[in-house]
Every structure is written in C-alpha cells, then in structure tokens.
Design a protein around this motif. Sequence first.
Motif, PDB file in Angstrom:
ATOM      1  N   THR A   1     -43.343  68.344   5.020  1.00 30.68           N
ATOM      2  CA  THR A   1     -41.956  68.536   5.466  1.00 30.68           C
ATOM      3  C   THR A   1     -41.058  68.667   4.250  1.00 30.68           C
ATOM      4  OG1 THR A   1     -42.433  67.148   7.373  1.00 30.68           O
ATOM      5  CG2 THR A   1     -40.126  67.607   6.902  1.00 30.68           C
ATOM      6  N   ARG A   2     -40.705  69.912   3.962  1.00 28.92           N
ATOM      7  CA  ARG A   2     -39.899  70.204   2.769  1.00 28.92           C
ATOM      8  C   ARG A   2     -38.536  70.706   3.216  1.00 28.92           C
ATOM      9  NH1 ARG A   2     -43.101  73.471   1.088  1.00 28.92           N
ATOM     10  NH2 ARG A   2     -44.208  72.298  -0.518  1.00 28.92           N
ATOM     11  N   MET A   3     -37.473  70.152   2.664  1.00 28.55           N
ATOM     12  CA  MET A   3     -36.124  70.617   2.978  1.00 28.55           C
ATOM     13  C   MET A   3     -35.491  71.203   1.725  1.00 28.55           C
ATOM     14  SD  MET A   3     -34.593  67.679   5.529  1.00 28.55           S
ATOM     15  CE  MET A   3     -33.084  68.637   5.725  1.00 28.55           C
ATOM     16  N   ILE A   4     -34.957  72.404   1.858  1.00 24.79           N
ATOM     17  CA  ILE A   4     -34.309  73.078   0.737  1.00 24.79           C
ATOM     18  C   ILE A   4     -32.843  73.297   1.077  1.00 24.79           C
ATOM     19  CG2 ILE A   4     -34.244  75.177  -0.666  1.00 24.79           C
ATOM     20  CD1 ILE A   4     -37.236  75.454  -0.206  1.00 24.79           C
ATOM     21  N   ASP A   5     -31.987  72.817   0.215  1.00 26.21           N
ATOM     22  CA  ASP A   5     -30.543  73.041   0.365  1.00 26.21           C
ATOM     23  C   ASP A   5     -30.236  74.400  -0.254  1.00 26.21           C
ATOM     24  OD1 ASP A   5     -27.776  73.088   0.205  1.00 26.21           O
ATOM     25  OD2 ASP A   5     -27.616  70.933  -0.198  1.00 26.21           O
ATOM     26  N   TYR A   6     -30.275  75.457   0.592  1.00 26.60           N
ATOM     27  CA  TYR A   6     -30.141  76.817   0.062  1.00 26.60           C
ATOM     28  C   TYR A   6     -28.766  77.061  -0.546  1.00 26.60           C
ATOM     29  CZ  TYR A   6     -34.636  78.162   1.962  1.00 26.60           C
ATOM     30  OH  TYR A   6     -35.987  78.245   2.218  1.00 26.60           O
ATOM     31  N   SER A   7     -27.741  76.481   0.036  1.00 26.70           N
ATOM     32  CA  SER A   7     -26.404  76.641  -0.540  1.00 26.70           C
ATOM     33  C   SER A   7     -26.379  76.085  -1.964  1.00 26.70           C
ATOM     34  CB  SER A   7     -25.382  75.916   0.342  1.00 26.70           C
ATOM     35  OG  SER A   7     -24.106  75.965  -0.253  1.00 26.70           O
ATOM     36  N   LYS A   8     -26.955  74.895  -2.151  1.00 30.31           N
ATOM     37  CA  LYS A   8     -27.014  74.297  -3.484  1.00 30.31           C
ATOM     38  C   LYS A   8     -27.931  75.098  -4.399  1.00 30.31           C
ATOM     39  CE  LYS A   8     -26.970  69.805  -3.794  1.00 30.31           C
ATOM     40  NZ  LYS A   8     -27.374  68.372  -3.760  1.00 30.31           N
ATOM     41  N   LEU A   9     -29.033  75.624  -3.847  1.00 32.31           N
ATOM     42  CA  LEU A   9     -29.973  76.428  -4.634  1.00 32.31           C
ATOM     43  C   LEU A   9     -29.284  77.657  -5.202  1.00 32.31           C
ATOM     44  CD1 LEU A   9     -32.715  77.501  -5.628  1.00 32.31           C
ATOM     45  CD2 LEU A   9     -33.186  78.239  -3.295  1.00 32.31           C
ATOM     46  N   TYR A  10     -28.641  78.448  -4.329  1.00 29.77           N
ATOM     47  CA  TYR A  10     -27.992  79.678  -4.786  1.00 29.77           C
ATOM     48  C   TYR A  10     -26.870  79.371  -5.781  1.00 29.77           C
ATOM     49  CZ  TYR A  10     -30.285  81.507  -0.565  1.00 29.77           C
ATOM     50  OH  TYR A  10     -31.194  81.837   0.406  1.00 29.77           O
ATOM     51  N   LYS A  11     -26.062  78.377  -5.450  1.00 29.78           N
ATOM     52  CA  LYS A  11     -24.936  78.027  -6.325  1.00 29.78           C
ATOM     53  C   LYS A  11     -25.434  77.528  -7.674  1.00 29.78           C
ATOM     54  CE  LYS A  11     -20.826  75.064  -6.505  1.00 29.78           C
ATOM     55  NZ  LYS A  11     -20.010  74.040  -5.787  1.00 29.78           N
ATOM     56  N   THR A  12     -26.486  76.701  -7.655  1.00 26.95           N
ATOM     57  CA  THR A  12     -27.012  76.145  -8.904  1.00 26.95           C
ATOM     58  C   THR A  12     -27.559  77.238  -9.809  1.00 26.95           C
ATOM     59  OG1 THR A  12     -27.527  74.027  -7.872  1.00 26.95           O
ATOM     60  CG2 THR A  12     -28.722  74.579  -9.890  1.00 26.95           C
ATOM     61  N   MET A  13     -28.355  78.156  -9.257  1.00 20.88           N
ATOM     62  CA  MET A  13     -28.942  79.214 -10.086  1.00 20.88           C
ATOM     63  C   MET A  13     -27.859  80.133 -10.655  1.00 20.88           C
ATOM     64  SD  MET A  13     -32.003  78.277 -10.131  1.00 20.88           S
ATOM     65  CE  MET A  13     -32.642  79.594 -11.164  1.00 20.88           C
ATOM     66  N   LEU A  14     -26.847  80.429  -9.849  1.00 16.49           N
ATOM     67  CA  LEU A  14     -25.757  81.274 -10.349  1.00 16.49           C
ATOM     68  C   LEU A  14     -24.919  80.540 -11.388  1.00 16.49           C
ATOM     69  CD1 LEU A  14     -24.557  83.132  -7.127  1.00 16.49           C
ATOM     70  CD2 LEU A  14     -25.639  84.145  -9.136  1.00 16.49           C
ATOM     71  N   TYR A  15     -24.668  79.251 -11.146  1.00 16.65           N
ATOM     72  CA  TYR A  15     -23.904  78.474 -12.116  1.00 16.65           C
ATOM     73  C   TYR A  15     -24.651  78.367 -13.439  1.00 16.65           C
ATOM     74  CZ  TYR A  15     -19.768  76.724  -9.669  1.00 16.65           C
ATOM     75  OH  TYR A  15     -18.536  76.622  -9.082  1.00 16.65           O
ATOM     76  N   MET A  16     -25.959  78.143 -13.376  1.00 12.02           N
ATOM     77  CA  MET A  16     -26.734  78.040 -14.617  1.00 12.02           C
ATOM     78  C   MET A  16     -26.741  79.365 -15.365  1.00 12.02           C
ATOM     79  SD  MET A  16     -29.879  75.632 -13.302  1.00 12.02           S
ATOM     80  CE  MET A  16     -30.592  75.252 -14.898  1.00 12.02           C
ATOM     81  N   SER A  17     -26.770  80.476 -14.618  1.00 13.69           N
ATOM     82  CA  SER A  17     -26.710  81.786 -15.257  1.00 13.69           C
ATOM     83  C   SER A  17     -25.330  82.021 -15.873  1.00 13.69           C
ATOM     84  CB  SER A  17     -27.034  82.882 -14.234  1.00 13.69           C
ATOM     85  OG  SER A  17     -27.049  84.147 -14.844  1.00 13.69           O
ATOM     86  N   CYS A  18     -24.272  81.651 -15.143  1.00  7.83           N
ATOM     87  CA  CYS A  18     -22.911  81.774 -15.685  1.00  7.83           C
ATOM     88  C   CYS A  18     -22.745  80.907 -16.930  1.00  7.83           C
ATOM     89  CB  CYS A  18     -21.885  81.370 -14.634  1.00  7.83           C
ATOM     90  SG  CYS A  18     -21.681  82.549 -13.289  1.00  7.83           S
ATOM     91  N   TYR A  19     -23.355  79.756 -16.904  1.00 11.47           N
ATOM     92  CA  TYR A  19     -23.298  78.827 -18.042  1.00 11.47           C
ATOM     93  C   TYR A  19     -23.835  79.495 -19.307  1.00 11.47           C
ATOM     94  CZ  TYR A  19     -24.502  74.501 -20.608  1.00 11.47           C
ATOM     95  OH  TYR A  19     -24.645  73.508 -21.535  1.00 11.47           O
ATOM     96  N   ARG A  20     -24.919  80.241 -19.168  1.00 12.51           N
ATOM     97  CA  ARG A  20     -25.450  80.983 -20.322  1.00 12.51           C
ATOM     98  C   ARG A  20     -24.554  82.163 -20.680  1.00 12.51           C
ATOM     99  NH1 ARG A  20     -31.387  82.887 -20.554  1.00 12.51           N
ATOM    100  NH2 ARG A  20     -30.516  84.443 -19.164  1.00 12.51           N
TER     101      ARG A  20
END
Length: 572
Positions: free
Chosen positions: A316-335
């Motif tokens: 039983t795996r739960m993925i917070d997709y909103s947090k996933l998308y935001k996190t990956m975009l934020y990390m990319s913006c950070y670079r």
Amino acid sequence: MSKRISILHFLSNYIIVLLPIFTLCVMGPTEIYFGNYKELGFTYQEFGWKFLIFSFLITTLLTLILSFLPDKIQKYFLSVIYWIGIAGYLQTMFLNKQLDLMGVSAESYSATRMKTVLNACLWFVLLVLILFFTMYPKTKMHKILSITSGIIFGMQLVGFLSLFPTADEAAFSYPTEELCLDGSEQYTISSKENIILFVLDNFAIDYYTSAVQTYPELTDQLKDFTYYSNADCNYHGTYPSLAHLITGNELDPSLTVDDWLTQCWTNDITNDYFSLLESEDYKVNLYTPVTSILTGTNSLELLDDKINNVTYKSNTRMIDYSKLYKTMLYMSCYRFMPEYFKPAFDVKNETYTSIVSYPENAVQHANYDFYSNLLSTGLTLDNSCNYFTIQHLNGTHEFTTNEFCEYDEQNLSCESTVKGIFTMLNVYIEQLKKLGAYDNSTIIITSDHGTIDRPQMIFFIKEKNETHKMMQETSAPITLNELVPTIVESLGKDYSEFGSSIHDFNDGELRERTVYIRDFDESKPPVPCYDGLRDGKVNSYRVYTYTGGEAEFVNALYGDDVITIPMIDSYF
C-alpha cells in the motif's frame, strides 16, 4: 511559398520558446531524479512523461500566442524568452558550483551578498546583450536566436536520452519485496523498562541557548534531567554521525561509505553491544525516514539481527502527486534561478522525504507530524519486553515549527521551532508519567550534530529513577563516542569494552577532542557519490582538534591548524 515561410517562422519561434521550458520542466527534473532516485523513493513514470508532454504542449500554446502578436512586440518577447533560456542554462551548467539539492546543508540556502550581486550583474548583462540583437533586422535576429537555441536544445536532448541507459531498474519500477523500518510501534513503550533516545537533527547548542532567552520556561518540564552544555558531535552531518551514535563505531575515512557502514553493523564490539541489549530483553526499534544513511547501497538486512522493526514494505503505497510535481519543479527552479531567487525554491528535506508514504509502515519524522500523531494516538504500553526506542526527528534541520509544534508559515523561526520541539517533548514526558513508565525510563535528548561553524549539540539525560528539584547542568566535555558506553552503563553492566561513559568526565574538565567536518577541497580530485549515480558534493574531511569548549573550537575552526583527509567516496 508564404505558407512555407510561415511554418518556418513558427518553428523558429517554437525552438526559442522550447529552450527554457525544456531546461526547467524536463531536463532539470530528470537530471535531479536520476541523480537521487534511490533517496526519492518513487519511479520516473510518476512524473517524467507527464512533464515531457506538458512541456511540448505549453510550448506549442505559447508559440501560437506569440504568432498573433505584432512583429515588434513579438521580437521583444522572444528576446526575453531567449535570455531566460540562455541565462538559466549557464546558471545550471556552470554557475551552481557545489550547489546542495538534497538537504546536504542543514541550514536554508543563502549566498554571500557579493556572489548574489555578481550573479545578478551577469544575468543583467546577458539581457542587455540579447536586447541589443533586437536592433538587427528581424530575419537575422531570428536566425541567431533559433540556431543557438536549437544547438543548446540538441545538446540537452542528447544528455536527457543518455540518462536512461545508465539507471538501474529501481528508477522505473518498484521492487516486489523491499525491507523498510516499520513505524507501527513508534508510539509504543514498555511497562517494564525503557531506553528512549531522541535524536533531533542539527540541534546546535547555540539554537538552544537562543531559544532559552526567548522562552525562559523552555526546560521547566526537564527538572529530572542533566544538561551537558559542552557536548561534541565528533562528526558533522547525519552521515556519518547517525550510524556512529547508534552503533558506537568510529569513522574510518580510508573505507568507502558502503564498507564503513557494513563495518558499523558487523564489527565485534557492535555485535557485543546488541547482543547485550538482547540478553537484557530489550527490543530495539529505530525510526528514521532515509535508511540509506545507515546502510549505503546495502539492504536493510544489514540491520535485521539488531534492529527489531525491520520488515517488508507494504504494497500500500501513497504518493502525494501535488507535492511530487511541486517538489520536482521547485528543485529544478532552485538550480535554474539566479542566486537572489534561489532561497524561494529551496526544498526542505522533510518535503521530499514525505512524497511517498506507506500507511502500514509509516514513520513520522517531521516534528509537527510526530507531535500530531502523539496527540491523536497517545503512547501505548507493551508488557512483553523492555524497549529501546530511537526517534530520529527533523529537529532544527529546518525552521518549520511554531511554538505549539504546528507548521505555520507565518510564525517560523529558530526560537519558535525549538519551543515547538520542547512542547512535543513535554507532552511525550507527561504521557510517560501518566502511564507509569517515566521512572523506569532512561531518556536521552540529543542530536547527531550542530551547525558547520557550531558543531556542538544539545545533550540531556534522565536516568532510571533519577529525580531533581531542578534541571542540573554540567560543562563536562563529552562526545557522542560516549553514548553507547553510557547506555551500557545504564543497564548496570561493565562498559569498558565500549569506551568511556559521560560520567567519566567532570564539570570544568579540559579534554582534547576532534571534529570531522566534510568539505570540498579544490586541491583534491572529486570523488564519486556512494551510490554511483553522480559525483560527490564533497571530497574530504577537515579535521579540527581543540581543548576546551565551543569558543576554543571556533578558534580552531578559523586557525591554521587543520588536517585534511581525502574521502574514497562521498555519501552526499
């Protein structure tokens, strides 16, 4: 003929618009993912192809909108978009020297004023130069912008495609059987005897003293504890400190990360330590969100005969997709972003570690999550055995908590985070008392390390049946080397095999101590990261020896008497 020219014009605009979008939404997240997927815990399919499709769709839409603008306005818009693409590419590829992406530094990102100004000047100069090209005839400008955009896009596309063959199966599919730490007993204690160890990440002594000035009542509930105000972490960083304080095994820089962590869990002294705990009927439960910091690339089987809550991860795996998308975009913006804007996109480590959760095995790590669950579920008693519980919480790794131990973006500071932590600890202690489990518990509240320039960390201890009218304080010069022997001593056993206890040092005593601080030394060659996915962010340890307290360490830190030891590979 005019239709053909229109198509060429559209494609010319398209490639200019595509460059910054592809860099920011595809290349950035993909590079970040393939460099860190073993820590992120989700597969590329969860976001990668969606980002790719989105990037081409949004590029098409923006290019169509641009096509309807007057030529002069269109030209300026294209110039600005091109500037963002080129400047962002240069920032990502050449200007982010040793940039921390995954919580390597405990403190939030900051750059020096000079670095920020120079970086802003570079972006501004590029803008001026590119706008200068708008004075050229439109066809010539388009040619320059579209050709250079196409070349850089082509280079990135080759780099993008090359990432896939080098990744292993874990980047694309979830394992069918994977070990994890089970969190189902995170709030369970023994009705017999307990050793409860709180490891509050990055909790420097300076943070504590600052909070006490703001909240004088901070430790009123810790009257039975002794506070060690001169405690040394030995090693700055959760790696190698967490494995060291749990096993007692001292760092050997001549070993790789995997080999040293294997040694931590398999050496004779560590085996004797955990065998002793088992013989005293202790169940050892460990709660931490990222187990690679204790095992490297090894399986959790390494801990299986010592840590009792190692189990198979639930399906039983739960993925917070909103947090996933935001996190990956934020990390990319950070670079991608210039230095001035990077702090706004600095992702906190408790954010990316909470994207994927396993409800049946959930481990609470954020202070406010741990506290919220403590309030809702409370502590429960087990009378089957003794418990040794190790709670590795986020501590002051980031300032994310208000004084009520709630996440509140408007009221976050070092002092409020510390107050919130003690609010949480006070409730935990109150529940121990209500269950009648306080007196029979040895409780240690400490940290794996302080900050880089103030590595000394908090250390509080209450031993079984210890009572005071008020909290005691001592400047005895202890280190985390003494943690395992002190635990053995609390069992009433001979601890000489394991080293010195904290009680072997006296208030005001002078003692020579040594601290290892990770560093990137430009005079030494870079080293690979332990997982083989990327280059290490650091390549050596700076080793400082000092006699006295924090002031003497600071003198050593800014002095010339330092030894530099090269790494074989780097955890970070």
